[in-house]
Motif scaffolding. Structure first.
Motif, PDB file in Angstrom:
ATOM      1  N   SER A  34       0.811  -1.213   0.000  1.00  0.00           N
ATOM      2  CA  SER A  34       0.000   0.000   0.000  1.00  0.00           C
ATOM      3  C   SER A  34       0.847   1.266   0.000  1.00  0.00           C
ATOM      4  O   SER A  34       0.317   2.355  -0.059  1.00  0.00           O
ATOM      5  CB  SER A  34      -0.926  -0.008   1.218  1.00  0.00           C
ATOM      6  OG  SER A  34      -0.163  -0.031   2.396  1.00  0.00           O
TER       7      SER A  34
ATOM      8  N   GLY B  91       2.925   2.303  -2.309  1.00  0.00           N
ATOM      9  CA  GLY B  91       3.094   2.875  -3.634  1.00  0.00           C
ATOM     10  C   GLY B  91       4.531   2.968  -4.113  1.00  0.00           C
ATOM     11  O   GLY B  91       4.835   3.727  -5.016  1.00  0.00           O
TER      12      GLY B  91
ATOM     13  N   SER C   9      -3.987  -1.162  -3.705  1.00  0.00           N
ATOM     14  CA  SER C   9      -4.527   0.059  -4.307  1.00  0.00           C
ATOM     15  C   SER C   9      -4.608  -0.080  -5.818  1.00  0.00           C
ATOM     16  O   SER C   9      -3.758  -0.724  -6.444  1.00  0.00           O
ATOM     17  CB  SER C   9      -3.667   1.263  -3.923  1.00  0.00           C
ATOM     18  OG  SER C   9      -2.328   1.033  -4.276  1.00  0.00           O
ATOM     19  N   PRO C  10      -5.641   0.519  -6.437  1.00  0.00           N
ATOM     20  CA  PRO C  10      -5.789   0.408  -7.889  1.00  0.00           C
ATOM     21  C   PRO C  10      -4.706   1.178  -8.636  1.00  0.00           C
ATOM     22  O   PRO C  10      -4.085   2.084  -8.102  1.00  0.00           O
ATOM     23  CB  PRO C  10      -7.183   1.006  -8.145  1.00  0.00           C
ATOM     24  CG  PRO C  10      -7.457   1.872  -6.965  1.00  0.00           C
ATOM     25  CD  PRO C  10      -6.691   1.300  -5.808  1.00  0.00           C
ATOM     26  N   GLY C  11      -4.495   0.787  -9.872  1.00  0.00           N
ATOM     27  CA  GLY C  11      -3.543   1.498 -10.723  1.00  0.00           C
ATOM     28  C   GLY C  11      -2.250   0.766 -10.975  1.00  0.00           C
ATOM     29  O   GLY C  11      -1.646   0.921 -12.021  1.00  0.00           O
ATOM     30  N   ASP C  12      -1.812  -0.042 -10.048  1.00  0.00           N
ATOM     31  CA  ASP C  12      -0.587  -0.818 -10.219  1.00  0.00           C
ATOM     32  C   ASP C  12      -0.966  -2.185 -10.786  1.00  0.00           C
ATOM     33  O   ASP C  12      -1.881  -2.829 -10.263  1.00  0.00           O
ATOM     34  CB  ASP C  12       0.116  -0.965  -8.865  1.00  0.00           C
ATOM     35  CG  ASP C  12       1.387  -1.780  -8.966  1.00  0.00           C
ATOM     36  OD1 ASP C  12       1.284  -3.028  -9.050  1.00  0.00           O
ATOM     37  OD2 ASP C  12       2.476  -1.182  -8.959  1.00  0.00           O
ATOM     38  N   PRO C  13      -0.303  -2.647 -11.835  1.00  0.00           N
ATOM     39  CA  PRO C  13      -0.683  -3.932 -12.436  1.00  0.00           C
ATOM     40  C   PRO C  13      -0.633  -5.105 -11.457  1.00  0.00           C
ATOM     41  O   PRO C  13      -1.497  -5.981 -11.487  1.00  0.00           O
ATOM     42  CB  PRO C  13       0.325  -4.133 -13.566  1.00  0.00           C
ATOM     43  CG  PRO C  13       1.017  -2.849 -13.767  1.00  0.00           C
ATOM     44  CD  PRO C  13       0.787  -2.005 -12.560  1.00  0.00           C
TER      45      PRO C  13
ATOM     46  N   HIS D 114      -0.998  -4.944  -8.146  1.00  0.00           N
ATOM     47  CA  HIS D 114      -2.105  -4.760  -7.210  1.00  0.00           C
ATOM     48  C   HIS D 114      -3.412  -5.214  -7.853  1.00  0.00           C
ATOM     49  O   HIS D 114      -4.196  -5.940  -7.239  1.00  0.00           O
ATOM     50  CB  HIS D 114      -2.238  -3.282  -6.819  1.00  0.00           C
ATOM     51  CG  HIS D 114      -1.137  -2.768  -5.961  1.00  0.00           C
ATOM     52  ND1 HIS D 114      -1.356  -2.360  -4.672  1.00  0.00           N
ATOM     53  CD2 HIS D 114       0.178  -2.579  -6.194  1.00  0.00           C
ATOM     54  CE1 HIS D 114      -0.216  -1.928  -4.151  1.00  0.00           C
ATOM     55  NE2 HIS D 114       0.723  -2.050  -5.056  1.00  0.00           N
ATOM     56  N   GLU D 115      -3.631  -4.755  -9.081  1.00  0.00           N
ATOM     57  CA  GLU D 115      -4.878  -5.080  -9.786  1.00  0.00           C
ATOM     58  C   GLU D 115      -5.022  -6.580  -9.988  1.00  0.00           C
ATOM     59  O   GLU D 115      -6.090  -7.148  -9.758  1.00  0.00           O
ATOM     60  CB  GLU D 115      -4.924  -4.376 -11.146  1.00  0.00           C
ATOM     61  CG  GLU D 115      -5.079  -2.881 -11.065  1.00  0.00           C
ATOM     62  CD  GLU D 115      -6.472  -2.444 -10.647  1.00  0.00           C
ATOM     63  OE1 GLU D 115      -7.414  -3.267 -10.697  1.00  0.00           O
ATOM     64  OE2 GLU D 115      -6.607  -1.278 -10.253  1.00  0.00           O
TER      65      GLU D 115
END
Length: 195
Positions: A98, A100, A147-151, A153-154
């Motif tokens: 988390s 980033g 968190s969204p946005g990171d491949p 993470h997604e």
């Protein structure tokens, strides 16, 4: 602690060692002493990381051990519960997700192995409900950390969602854990094969 064995800095080979491990010479096939992998003929560091991390994760989440831990915690609350063990593992393995920051592939390899193991515990038949429930709750906690946005993470978040909303009573296809090359007698494969 044992969880330190899952830190990327511990699992990754030093650069000097990586330079010494060249690809296998043409014509020399694999043998039982090699890690499996997907970068043949070059050494697959992530296959070695997966094998080493899986030993630790399997040891910490062994079903018999977790069942015993639950029983001991019921008698003495100074002994951690299964949920507390999972919480600490998540803090160490997933907690940095988390923040980033750019992470090495090793961190994601360990994270995926851990999530797959929790899915296995949450869905396997014959697992005590306290352990299966704790594993499912931990998956929910991990999902919230991503968190969204990171491949990465997604991908992990979607995998958890697919697992959570699978049709009732259906098995979830989990990847086969990495195999670990056998121990001794290293270098003696010709003796074992009778050659």
């Amino acid at each position: 602690t044992l969880l330190e064995c899952l830190d990327p800095g511990f699992l990754e080979l030093p650069e000097a060692a990586k330079q010494l491990i060249g690809p296998r010479a043409f014509g020399f096939g694999g043998n039982r002493e090699l890690f499996g992998g997907s970068t043949s003929p070059a050494f697959d560091q992530q296959a070695a990381v997966s094998s080493a991390a899986q030993i630790v994760i399997d040891g910490l989440t062994n079903t018999t051990r977790l069942t015993r831990l639950n029983s001991q915690h019921d008698q003495d609350d100074s002994i951690p519960s299964v949920s507390e063990v999972f919480n600490e593992m998540t803090r160490r393995i997933v907690g940095s997700a988390s923040r980033g920051q750019q992470e090495p592939e090793t961190a994601w390899t360990v994270r995926e192995l851990y999530v797959n193991r929790l899915m296995g515990l949450a869905s396997a038949r014959g697992i005590p409900t306290g352990i299966a429930g704790a594993a499912q709750l931990e998956l929910d906690s991990i999902r919230e950390l991503l968190s969204p946005g990171d491949p990465h993470h997604e991908n992990l978040a979607q995998e958890i969602e697919r697992f959570k909303f699978r049709p009732a009573g259906t098995a979830y296809p989990l990847p086969t854990p990495p195999s670990i090359p056998p121990g001794s007698p290293i270098g003696c494969s010709h003796y074992l094969s009778g050659e």
